[in-house]
Design a protein around this motif. Structure first.
Motif, PDB file in Angstrom:
ATOM      1  N   MET A 186       8.098   5.449   3.959  1.00  0.00           N
ATOM      2  CA  MET A 186       8.773   4.393   3.214  1.00  0.00           C
ATOM      3  C   MET A 186       7.820   3.212   3.081  1.00  0.00           C
ATOM      4  O   MET A 186       6.886   3.037   3.861  1.00  0.00           O
ATOM      5  N   ARG A 187       8.101   2.382   2.088  1.00  0.00           N
ATOM      6  CA  ARG A 187       7.323   1.167   1.910  1.00  0.00           C
ATOM      7  C   ARG A 187       7.899   0.062   2.799  1.00  0.00           C
ATOM      8  O   ARG A 187       9.112  -0.093   2.897  1.00  0.00           O
ATOM      9  N   ALA A 188       7.010  -0.693   3.461  1.00  0.00           N
ATOM     10  CA  ALA A 188       7.453  -1.818   4.294  1.00  0.00           C
ATOM     11  C   ALA A 188       6.416  -2.920   4.202  1.00  0.00           C
ATOM     12  O   ALA A 188       5.231  -2.652   4.007  1.00  0.00           O
ATOM     13  N   MET A 189       6.874  -4.162   4.337  1.00  0.00           N
ATOM     14  CA  MET A 189       5.962  -5.296   4.409  1.00  0.00           C
ATOM     15  C   MET A 189       5.809  -5.649   5.884  1.00  0.00           C
ATOM     16  O   MET A 189       6.792  -5.990   6.546  1.00  0.00           O
ATOM     17  N   LEU A 190       4.587  -5.569   6.408  1.00  0.00           N
ATOM     18  CA  LEU A 190       4.378  -5.755   7.846  1.00  0.00           C
ATOM     19  C   LEU A 190       3.702  -7.085   8.138  1.00  0.00           C
ATOM     20  O   LEU A 190       2.761  -7.492   7.441  1.00  0.00           O
ATOM     21  N   LEU A 191       4.174  -7.718   9.201  1.00  0.00           N
ATOM     22  CA  LEU A 191       3.475  -8.883   9.756  1.00  0.00           C
ATOM     23  C   LEU A 191       2.687  -8.370  10.963  1.00  0.00           C
ATOM     24  O   LEU A 191       3.258  -7.916  11.953  1.00  0.00           O
ATOM     25  N   GLU A 222      12.098  -0.373   2.757  1.00  0.00           N
ATOM     26  CA  GLU A 222      13.049   0.466   2.022  1.00  0.00           C
ATOM     27  C   GLU A 222      14.185   0.969   2.915  1.00  0.00           C
ATOM     28  O   GLU A 222      15.283   1.232   2.437  1.00  0.00           O
ATOM     29  N   TYR A 223      13.890   1.161   4.207  1.00  0.00           N
ATOM     30  CA  TYR A 223      14.911   1.608   5.156  1.00  0.00           C
ATOM     31  C   TYR A 223      14.811   0.757   6.413  1.00  0.00           C
ATOM     32  O   TYR A 223      13.751   0.225   6.742  1.00  0.00           O
ATOM     33  N   THR A 224      15.929   0.674   7.126  1.00  0.00           N
ATOM     34  CA  THR A 224      15.905   0.046   8.431  1.00  0.00           C
ATOM     35  C   THR A 224      17.007   0.689   9.270  1.00  0.00           C
ATOM     36  O   THR A 224      17.765   1.527   8.773  1.00  0.00           O
ATOM     37  N   THR A 225      17.079   0.295  10.545  1.00  0.00           N
ATOM     38  CA  THR A 225      18.143   0.814  11.400  1.00  0.00           C
ATOM     39  C   THR A 225      18.904  -0.369  12.004  1.00  0.00           C
ATOM     40  O   THR A 225      18.397  -1.493  12.038  1.00  0.00           O
ATOM     41  N   ALA A 226      20.123  -0.095  12.467  1.00  0.00           N
ATOM     42  CA  ALA A 226      20.894  -1.146  13.130  1.00  0.00           C
ATOM     43  C   ALA A 226      21.851  -0.502  14.124  1.00  0.00           C
ATOM     44  O   ALA A 226      22.272   0.654  13.937  1.00  0.00           O
ATOM     45  N   ASP A 227      22.191  -1.254  15.169  1.00  0.00           N
ATOM     46  CA  ASP A 227      23.272  -0.864  16.062  1.00  0.00           C
ATOM     47  C   ASP A 227      24.573  -0.986  15.260  1.00  0.00           C
ATOM     48  O   ASP A 227      24.879  -2.071  14.736  1.00  0.00           O
ATOM     49  N   ALA A 228      25.311   0.111  15.184  1.00  0.00           N
ATOM     50  CA  ALA A 228      26.490   0.133  14.305  1.00  0.00           C
ATOM     51  C   ALA A 228      27.522  -0.925  14.686  1.00  0.00           C
ATOM     52  O   ALA A 228      28.317  -1.358  13.845  1.00  0.00           O
ATOM     53  N   ARG A 229      27.525  -1.382  15.949  1.00  0.00           N
ATOM     54  CA  ARG A 229      28.523  -2.367  16.378  1.00  0.00           C
ATOM     55  C   ARG A 229      28.210  -3.769  15.860  1.00  0.00           C
ATOM     56  O   ARG A 229      29.022  -4.687  15.997  1.00  0.00           O
ATOM     57  N   LEU A 267      10.130  -6.277  -3.601  1.00  0.00           N
ATOM     58  CA  LEU A 267       9.730  -6.229  -2.190  1.00  0.00           C
ATOM     59  C   LEU A 267       8.251  -6.554  -1.983  1.00  0.00           C
ATOM     60  O   LEU A 267       7.901  -7.298  -1.066  1.00  0.00           O
ATOM     61  N   ASP A 268       7.389  -6.020  -2.841  1.00  0.00           N
ATOM     62  CA  ASP A 268       5.952  -6.221  -2.607  1.00  0.00           C
ATOM     63  C   ASP A 268       5.498  -7.650  -2.901  1.00  0.00           C
ATOM     64  O   ASP A 268       4.334  -7.985  -2.681  1.00  0.00           O
ATOM     65  N   ARG A 269       6.420  -8.488  -3.372  1.00  0.00           N
ATOM     66  CA  ARG A 269       6.068  -9.913  -3.559  1.00  0.00           C
ATOM     67  C   ARG A 269       6.681 -10.784  -2.459  1.00  0.00           C
ATOM     68  O   ARG A 269       6.904 -11.988  -2.623  1.00  0.00           O
ATOM     69  N   ALA A 270       6.917 -10.204  -1.297  1.00  0.00           N
ATOM     70  CA  ALA A 270       7.517 -10.939  -0.178  1.00  0.00           C
ATOM     71  C   ALA A 270       6.703 -12.183   0.184  1.00  0.00           C
ATOM     72  O   ALA A 270       7.260 -13.250   0.463  1.00  0.00           O
ATOM     73  N   ALA A 271       5.384 -12.045   0.167  1.00  0.00           N
ATOM     74  CA  ALA A 271       4.547 -13.198   0.548  1.00  0.00           C
ATOM     75  C   ALA A 271       4.740 -14.349  -0.435  1.00  0.00           C
ATOM     76  O   ALA A 271       4.757 -15.524  -0.037  1.00  0.00           O
ATOM     77  N   ASP A 272       4.895 -14.018  -1.730  1.00  0.00           N
ATOM     78  CA  ASP A 272       5.132 -15.071  -2.730  1.00  0.00           C
ATOM     79  C   ASP A 272       6.488 -15.740  -2.510  1.00  0.00           C
ATOM     80  O   ASP A 272       6.634 -16.952  -2.663  1.00  0.00           O
TER      81      ASP A 272
END
Ligand SMILES: [Zn+2]
Ligand SMILES: [Zn+2]
Length: 330
Positions: free
Chosen positions: A1-6, A121-128, A304-309
């Motif tokens: 997946m595509r992600a913007m990383l710090l 594009e994807y992430t995870t979370a604790d359902a609660r 998404l790919d313009r997050a820095a802007d």
């Protein structure tokens, strides 16, 4: 997946191809539809919040649909639309959690800071810790509700039943809180950067009774003031604007140093306090109230790919309202 990383504080976000994350039994895999850009993201990028996960996917105003639910998840199924806010996990057992203050849990983990967030594009979370979203608001418009709206609401809630509410710093949180406060029959006094007539017009259009420069005195004393700009110099100004018994609530996670101030500004039982994070109850209450009030968010979509802007435009105040990242369509 595509992600913007710090990769590290102070670095520009890097676009990367990374594996779609795995989920545990109590988690959901989420396909991100939109993710709001918050001032807190800037504080993480600037190294003003200690020890972020690295490399990190920022973003804690996530609008997503459930792609897959873990085996122990109840009440969520594939296709459900949910929001993921800043509070990503709390222990449920400490003295703070047990008294309904999970926002203060010393073990709490935060989305887009200690947990990977929504600049992907994807992430995870604790359902609660995810929130079902009202159907009548678009993905992009829903993004800012999840932090600016939610923490803004907690800030307003901690101001009690104040009728005349000053708001310092008229950005994403303020524009949502103004609509809620107006709906509740309060009067809003909006304070902006000196000479920012666009923000002042925007505030009046959203229902503010008055708008002016942050150094100005309001036309009448206030019952409460909310500070959303990360500027410590606003604290004495806000204290001077509230009546005896009034409360000043600092709604941001980071603020420049507060200058020393004469005791007479606090005298008269004025209260100065901060807001830290949010609870799930704040989320439930705010999303219900936002629907009842017909809250609209002024959202500016960025790919998404313009997050820095988007971060740069936020830093320099180049838009009113909120920036929202949108991943490419599948
Ligand atoms: Zn706890
Ligand atoms: Zn935020």
């Amino acid at each position: 997946m595509r992600a913007m990383l710090l990769d590290a504080p102070g670095r520009t976000l890097r676009e990367a191809d990374v594996p779609v994350p795995d989920i545990g039994p109590g988690e959901v895999l989420l396909r991100v539809r939109a993710c709001g850009v918050c001032r807190t993201d800037l504080h993480v990028v600037d190294g003003e919040l200690p020890s972020p996960k690295l490399p990190l996917v920022l973003g804690h105003e996530i609008v997503a649909t459930v792609e897959r639910a873990g085996s122990a998840v109840e009440g969520l199924r594939t296709g459900d639309r949910v929001g993921v806010p800043w509070l990503g996990w709390a222990c449920g057992r400490c003295r703070f959690c047990l008294r309904g203050a999970e926002n203060l849990c010393p073990q709490a983990r935060f989305t887009g800071y200690q947990l990977d967030g929504g600049y992907a594009e994807y992430t995870t979370a604790d359902a609660r810790f995810v929130h079902p979203l009202p159907a009548d608001i678009s993905d992009v418009e829903a993004g800012p509700l999840l932090c600016a709206g939610l923490i803004g609401y907690r800030t307003l809630r901690l101001a009690g039943d104040a009728e005349r509410v000053g708001i310092y710093g008229f950005g994403a949180a303020a524009h949502l809180v103004t609509q809620v406060a107006h709906h509740q029959g309060r009067r809003v006094f909006a304070f902006t950067r000196s000479g920012d007539s666009a923000a002042q017009d925007f505030a009046r259009a959203l229902g503010a009774a008055w708008a002016g420069d942050s150094t100005a005195q309001p036309p009448e004393p206030l019952d409460a003031a909310l500070i959303f700009a990360p500027v410590g110099d606003l604290v004495p100004l806000a204290l001077a604007a509230v009546e005896p018994g009034g409360v000043v609530v600092c709604g941001g996670i980071h603020m420049s140093p507060i200058p020393s101030l004469p005791y007479r500004l606090l005298w008269g039982e004025r209260v100065l306090r901060s807001v830290a994070n949010l609870t799930r109850r704040d989320g439930t209450e705010f999303l219900r109230l936002a629907t009842a009030a017909g809250v609209r968010s002024e959202a500016h979509p960025y790919p998404l790919d313009r997050a820095a802007d988007a971060l740069d435009d936020l830093r320099h105040g180049r838009f009113t309202g909120a920036a929202v990242l949108v991943p490419p369509a599948h």
